[in-house]
Motif scaffolding. Structure first.
Motif, short mmCIF file in Angstrom:
data_model
loop_
_atom_site.label_atom_id
_atom_site.label_comp_id
_atom_site.label_asym_id
_atom_site.label_seq_id
_atom_site.Cartn_x
_atom_site.Cartn_y
_atom_site.Cartn_z
N GLY A 14 -0.42 -9.38 12.81
CA GLY A 14 0.29 -8.59 11.82
C GLY A 14 1.11 -9.41 10.85
N ILE A 15 1.33 -10.70 11.15
CA ILE A 15 2.17 -11.51 10.28
C ILE A 15 1.39 -12.68 9.69
CG2 ILE A 15 4.19 -13.01 10.17
CD1 ILE A 15 5.44 -11.17 12.32
N ARG A 35 0.29 -13.96 5.93
CA ARG A 35 -0.92 -13.44 5.28
C ARG A 35 -0.70 -13.26 3.79
NH1 ARG A 35 -2.75 -8.82 9.19
NH2 ARG A 35 -3.49 -10.08 10.91
N ASP A 36 0.57 -13.06 3.43
CA ASP A 36 0.88 -12.84 2.02
C ASP A 36 0.92 -14.15 1.23
OD1 ASP A 36 3.02 -13.73 3.43
OD2 ASP A 36 4.41 -12.15 2.84
N LEU B 71 -1.39 2.42 9.03
CA LEU B 71 -0.88 1.14 8.53
C LEU B 71 -0.71 0.13 9.66
CD1 LEU B 71 0.42 0.46 5.46
CD2 LEU B 71 -0.68 2.62 5.92
N LEU B 72 -0.37 0.63 10.85
CA LEU B 72 -0.27 -0.25 12.01
C LEU B 72 -1.65 -0.82 12.32
CD1 LEU B 72 1.70 -1.17 14.33
CD2 LEU B 72 0.61 0.60 15.69
N GLU B 75 -2.86 -3.58 10.04
CA GLU B 75 -2.26 -4.91 10.22
C GLU B 75 -3.07 -5.77 11.18
OE1 GLU B 75 1.79 -5.02 11.28
OE2 GLU B 75 2.45 -4.07 9.43
N TYR B 76 -3.81 -5.13 12.08
CA TYR B 76 -4.56 -5.88 13.07
C TYR B 76 -6.03 -5.90 12.72
CZ TYR B 76 -0.40 -4.75 15.86
OH TYR B 76 0.88 -4.59 16.31
N SER B 251 -11.08 -3.97 7.58
CA SER B 251 -10.56 -5.34 7.72
C SER B 251 -10.67 -6.11 6.41
CB SER B 251 -11.32 -6.06 8.84
OG SER B 251 -12.69 -6.06 8.53
N GLU B 256 -6.13 -5.43 3.33
CA GLU B 256 -4.91 -5.93 2.70
C GLU B 256 -4.57 -5.10 1.46
OE1 GLU B 256 -4.20 -10.39 1.69
OE2 GLU B 256 -5.02 -10.14 3.70
N GLN B 259 -3.39 -1.72 2.41
CA GLN B 259 -2.02 -1.79 2.92
C GLN B 259 -1.00 -1.71 1.79
OE1 GLN B 259 -2.11 -5.17 5.54
NE2 GLN B 259 -0.39 -4.37 6.69
N ALA B 263 1.34 1.62 1.56
CA ALA B 263 2.68 1.41 2.12
C ALA B 263 3.73 2.35 1.51
CB ALA B 263 3.10 -0.05 1.97
#
Lengths: 73, 401
Positions: A14-15, A35-36, B71-72, B75-76, B251, B256, B259, B263
């Motif tokens: 997640g980061i 990731r950003d 959204l969770l 992230e994965y 993915s 991204e 997201q 958000a």
């Protein structure tokens, strides 16, 4: 170049990814690649081997500039 | 319903939330407790009664849960989840044992039925990934060696939710043991299929959704998610789990991009969800449950610290890092409220809402503090004593270890 330097790589779900580079002198440097695209660089403490301070946030351009500085002969 | 009154009420609520959110940020706190308190203040029996916007808020809350989980999931990646599952399964098991069991026992002690006790077990079990990720970043702990351990526990919990929520939904719906195991079988099957599809064909799903126009990507992902969430709800796998699985299946760049697009929408509807939970909770019932909720909060804060300590020790982290890992995990938040919300709306236990509200209010506020102070305090109590900072003028002279 680089083959001899021990770098460990751990995913941060997640980061991004956490890299740890250990120096011959016994110190360790932490690089968190978000990731950003943001990079955080910090130095591990001497008395607490698992902690490093908040360190410094680098933008992509700053990280590239720093890498160039360090790689220059 | 009067559209004008609806707009005025909604506007007042959202404007109020923005002010509460600003106050929270100014104080360096998560806005979640403020949204909950806002909902409590405006709800039935609160200082103001807003009734015109009830329908909208109820539907908005439903969408809020779906977006939180989507959204969770975004992230994965499926690959991350599978690798993590292998590595952190023992930590996940200890986490469940130490944190879900006290909740369950507390439920029984309070004289609740087994189903309500199971819901309370979920409330005390799941840490708040949102609050914790933010706190770790704020404290500058992202580079620390214990941080991957903390995050892997959170990931396992999120995956475990995908199993736990269907079971709870089925039990709350009053299906028997046979129906319950059928739901669990469906849930397990669905999760395996989604993980498999995401690992093998994740690229194709993402490609089908991708679009040059952000507008169409937004509509595509949102539409698919609501559709899957609805179908999942019909199958009693729970809408939240359906949304989580959609998030995992998407993915790469598309995830991204989605997201960033979703958000703000998540922020809006998640806030509505927290307000809804507050609104549907009777503030008059709060004082009565405050003491047991606080006691349970203390117990499950300690068990979370023990969990983090154990997980970090297993990963070869030294004592100070173990304390930090434990302190970081204490915060409960959005998912505890999601679980409590499911139980409260089913009407299985009238004290569920107020109890969970009090419990989460305590731990969402305490969590950032334990993350910050668990290490210095526990170090003073149990050692190792802090070493005075060395004068670091000449680091290179340190002999190689």
């Amino acid at each position: 170049m680089g083959g001899q330097v021990p770098i460990s790589e751990t995913p941060l779900p997640g980061i991004g990814t956490q890299y740890t580079l250990s120096t011959v002198a016994g110190r360790a440097i932490s690089v968190v690649a978000g990731r950003d695209g943001v990079r955080r660089i910090a130095f591990y403490n001497v008395d607490d081997p698992d902690a490093c301070g908040p360190g410094v946030r680098l933008t992509r351009a700053e990280a590239v500039a720093l890498a160039e500085l360090l790689a220059e002969d | 319903m009067h559209p004008a009154t609806l707009l005025i009420e909604l506007g007042a609520i959202i404007l109020g939330l923005s002010i509460l959110g600003r106050v929270a940020t100014r104080m360096g706190m998560s806005p979640i407790p403020f949204y909950l308190l806002g909902g409590l203040a405006f709800g039935h029996g609160g200082v103001l009664d807003l009734s015109q916007s009830d329908d909208f808020i109820e539907i908005g809350a439903e969408i809020g849960v779906v977006l939180l989980l989507l959204l969770l999931g975004l992230e994965y990646t499926a690959g991350e989840l599978v690798t993590n599952l292998r590595a952190a399964a023992p930590a996940g098991a200890i986490d469940a044992l130490l944190n879900a069991v006290p909740g369950f026992l507390a439920g029984l002690l309070l004289g609740w039925g087994p189903t309500a006790a199971l819901a309370l077990a979920g409330v005390t079990w799941i840490s708040s990934s949102g609050v914790i990720a933010k706190v770790l970043g704020d404290l500058g702990h992202l580079g620390n060696r214990e941080t991957p351990v903390v995050l892997s526990v959170l990931v396992i919990e999120d995956l475990a939710m995908a199993l736990y929520l269907p079971i709870l939904t089925a039990l709350l719906a009053g299906v028997g043991l046979l129906g319950g195991s059928l739901t669990v079988a469906i849930a397990l099957g669905t999760i395996s299929i989604v993980l498999f599809l995401a690992l093998r064909h994740g690229g194709r799903i993402s490609k089908a959704l991708s679009s040059e126009e952000p507008e169409f990507l937004l509509l595509g992902v949102l539409g698919l998610t609501l559709l899957v969430a609805g179908v999942a709800d019909k199958l009693q796998v729970s809408a939240a789990v359906g949304a989580f699985l959609v998030g995992i299946a998407i993915s790469g760049d598309v995830a991204e991009h989605a997201q960033t697009l979703l958000a703000p929408l998540r922020d809006l509807f998640a806030a509505v969800f927290f307000v809804f939970f507050g609104l549907s909770t009777d503030p008059g019932a709060l004082p009565g449950v405050l003491l047991p909720a606080a006691a349970l909060a203390v117990v499950t804060a300690l068990t979370k610290i023990a969990t983090g300590y154990w997980a970090a020790a297993r990963a070869g982290i030294a004592k100070p890092g173990r304390y930090r890992a434990g302190g970081a995990l204490v915060a409960r938040g959005e998912f505890s409220i999601v679980i409590a919300g499911l139980a409260a709306t089913s009407g299985v236990e009238p004290r569920m809402g107020p109890f969970a509200a009090a419990y989460v209010l305590i731990l969402v506020v305490a969590g950032p503090f334990t993350a910050r102070y668990a290490e210095p305090v526990l170090r003073r109590l149990f050692g190792p004593k802090p070493v005075p900072a060395p004068i670091e003028e000449d680091d290179d002279d340190l002999t190689p270890r």
